[in-house]
Design a protein around this motif. Structure first.
Motif, PDB file in Angstrom:
ATOM      1  N   GLY A 148       0.800  -1.215   0.000  1.00  0.00           N
ATOM      2  CA  GLY A 148       0.000   0.000   0.000  1.00  0.00           C
ATOM      3  C   GLY A 148       0.833   1.265   0.000  1.00  0.00           C
ATOM      4  O   GLY A 148       1.887   1.332   0.622  1.00  0.00           O
ATOM      5  N   GLU A 149       0.359   2.266  -0.735  1.00  0.00           N
ATOM      6  CA  GLU A 149       0.934   3.610  -0.691  1.00  0.00           C
ATOM      7  C   GLU A 149      -0.048   4.476   0.084  1.00  0.00           C
ATOM      8  O   GLU A 149      -1.241   4.503  -0.217  1.00  0.00           O
ATOM      9  CB  GLU A 149       1.111   4.178  -2.094  1.00  0.00           C
ATOM     10  N   THR A 150       0.455   5.185   1.088  1.00  0.00           N
ATOM     11  CA  THR A 150      -0.386   6.053   1.897  1.00  0.00           C
ATOM     12  C   THR A 150       0.093   7.490   1.743  1.00  0.00           C
ATOM     13  O   THR A 150       1.294   7.754   1.774  1.00  0.00           O
ATOM     14  CB  THR A 150      -0.328   5.636   3.381  1.00  0.00           C
ATOM     15  N   ILE A 151      -0.841   8.408   1.557  1.00  0.00           N
ATOM     16  CA  ILE A 151      -0.542   9.829   1.416  1.00  0.00           C
ATOM     17  C   ILE A 151      -1.014  10.553   2.678  1.00  0.00           C
ATOM     18  O   ILE A 151      -2.099  10.291   3.198  1.00  0.00           O
ATOM     19  CB  ILE A 151      -1.252  10.434   0.178  1.00  0.00           C
ATOM     20  N   TYR A 152      -0.169  11.463   3.157  1.00  0.00           N
ATOM     21  CA  TYR A 152      -0.473  12.278   4.331  1.00  0.00           C
ATOM     22  C   TYR A 152      -0.269  13.745   3.980  1.00  0.00           C
ATOM     23  O   TYR A 152       0.554  14.079   3.133  1.00  0.00           O
ATOM     24  CB  TYR A 152       0.475  11.942   5.495  1.00  0.00           C
TER      25      TYR A 152
END
Length: 127
Positions: A65-69
């Motif tokens: 998974g790629e998570t953006i913050y």
């Protein structure tokens, strides 16, 4: 300050400070706040704004998974009441590979560019 490096500060759970330059990977573990540096015309020194790290989305990719913050400070111009923003966007991909991907500002503010060691010293001096 030197160069055009976008660098943010990281306040850790134990109260210490670290830095995360754009394009470098770090760990999100134990980060309690993001410190956003900004130049604003009514202050002679660069201002440091603490901001919370907020989840902005995720998607599955080849290595997980790629998570953006996002982290954002909303301020007010003293003599007009207009708002300005200082913000940064981060990605975590693959897992535990936390990176600053962009930083910017709106209104009269501008994202202040620091050499990483200079920002770390400045955070200890003024926060």
């Amino acid at each position: 300050m030197s160069g055009k490096t976008k660098t943010v500060g990281l306040k850790m759970d134990d109260g210490s400070y670290e830095v995360l330059p754009e394009g470098m990977a770090g760990s999100r573990e134990n980060v309690s706040q993001i410190i956003l540096p900004a130049s604003i015309p009514w202050e002679s020194d660069v201002q440091l704004y603490p901001a919370e790290l907020e989840f902005a989305g995720s998607e599955e990719r080849a290595m997980g998974g790629e998570t953006i913050y996002d982290a954002r400070h909303i301020g007010t111009v003293p003599n007009t009441g207009d708002e300005f923003y200082v913000e940064a966007t981060f990605q975590e991909y693959p897992a535990n590979d936390f990176q600053l991907v962009d930083g910017g500002a709106t209104g009269p503010a501008s994202f202040a560019h620091f050499a990483p060691d200079d920002l770390k010293s400045y955070m200890y001096a003024v926060l």
